[in-house]
Enzyme design. Sequence first.
Site, PDB file in Angstrom:
ATOM      1  N   ASP A 127       0.919  -1.269  -0.100  1.00 50.14           N
ATOM      2  CA  ASP A 127      -0.057   0.078   0.254  1.00 50.14           C
ATOM      3  C   ASP A 127       1.034   1.150   0.119  1.00 50.14           C
ATOM      4  OD1 ASP A 127      -1.748   1.871   0.576  1.00 50.14           O
ATOM      5  OD2 ASP A 127      -2.140   1.364   2.724  1.00 50.14           O
ATOM      6  N   GLU A 175      -0.575  10.894   0.330  1.00 51.05           N
ATOM      7  CA  GLU A 175      -2.031  10.068   0.534  1.00 51.05           C
ATOM      8  C   GLU A 175      -2.137   9.667   1.888  1.00 51.05           C
ATOM      9  OE1 GLU A 175      -5.086   7.021   0.572  1.00 51.05           O
ATOM     10  OE2 GLU A 175      -2.776   6.771   1.250  1.00 51.05           O
TER      11      GLU A 175
END
Length: 351
Positions: free
Chosen positions: A188, A222
């Site tokens: 991720d 993010e």
Amino acid sequence: MSKVVNTESVIDLIKDLVNIPSPSGNAYRAIEYTEAFFAQRGIPTKKTLKGMLIATLKGKDDSKHRLLTAHVDTLGAMIKDIKSSGRLTLTNIGGFPWNFVEGEYCQIETSEGKTFTGTILLHQTAVHVYRESGKLDRSPENIEVRLDEKVTSKEEVEALGIQVGDFVSFDPRFEKTKSGFVKSRHLDDKASVAMLLHMADLLKEQNITLPYTTHFLISNNEEIGYGGNSSIPEEVVEYLAVDMGAIGDGQATDEYCVSICAKDSSGPYHLGLRKHLVQLAKDNGLTYKVDIYPYYSSDASMAIHAGYDVIHGLIGAGIDASHAYERTHEESLQNTGDLIFHYLQSKLINE
């Protein structure tokens, strides 16, 4: 249907990317890696003031654009305090419980660019001394870094150039198994970044001109909530985030499919785009699951919250043990990459 993506190439890129330390706020080296990758293939890029990278592939129609994003920043930490013992206390970057990194090797980068290694441990780790160590709260007060340096005081640590505010990154421990699994921290979202980079290679190798001008936005914030929510060209009509598919109890996603998100904690994604992605998966014989991620948001949803008038969607490879020692399978990379490939060559949903 024939497979499109070369998963070995994707996995090689993943290995490169996860081994570049890039906690949110200090992801510039990973951005530089992607910038060099696009430059070597003659794909123009620009860097925003926030440090994001936007690569642009000119399409047949330059009046309407697509944008795909993946983020190269990861979880990490920062030095909060230097103890009198020479141990370091941490403050987290991104969302994770401290037991997810207990026992992990780490790297400290000083403001002068020096690097030091260490291990993240509970202060009361020695079971021969601390009888109740297993019951103690894994909290910032109890977690510390044991430096791999001969230091026993705050002053000795400071003499190395280590200070409050220095970034700490976690050892990814990348491994590809014979059975096709990829295990590593920071899948991720470096698995998605690898797929976008590989996609650029495929399009160049096959001399494909996309139907619409398309941007690959590599975001760098993010994990702290404000990645790809700015600098979006005004011609962009569709915005697709490529991020991890969440796996757990009650989830449809597994480690072998492409996960198509219907809703996360930010709300529903665009229904028309979701249906389009599902149909593309069906038409091309891809293994997919439609899913809902209960504690999640993406760069696409953050762009919507920032006020951009775009059609937004979210897909990703299924990633087990998110924000811990993560794992996926090459089949998931295959299905996700192939869906991206077919989506890029499809019509906009409003046409």
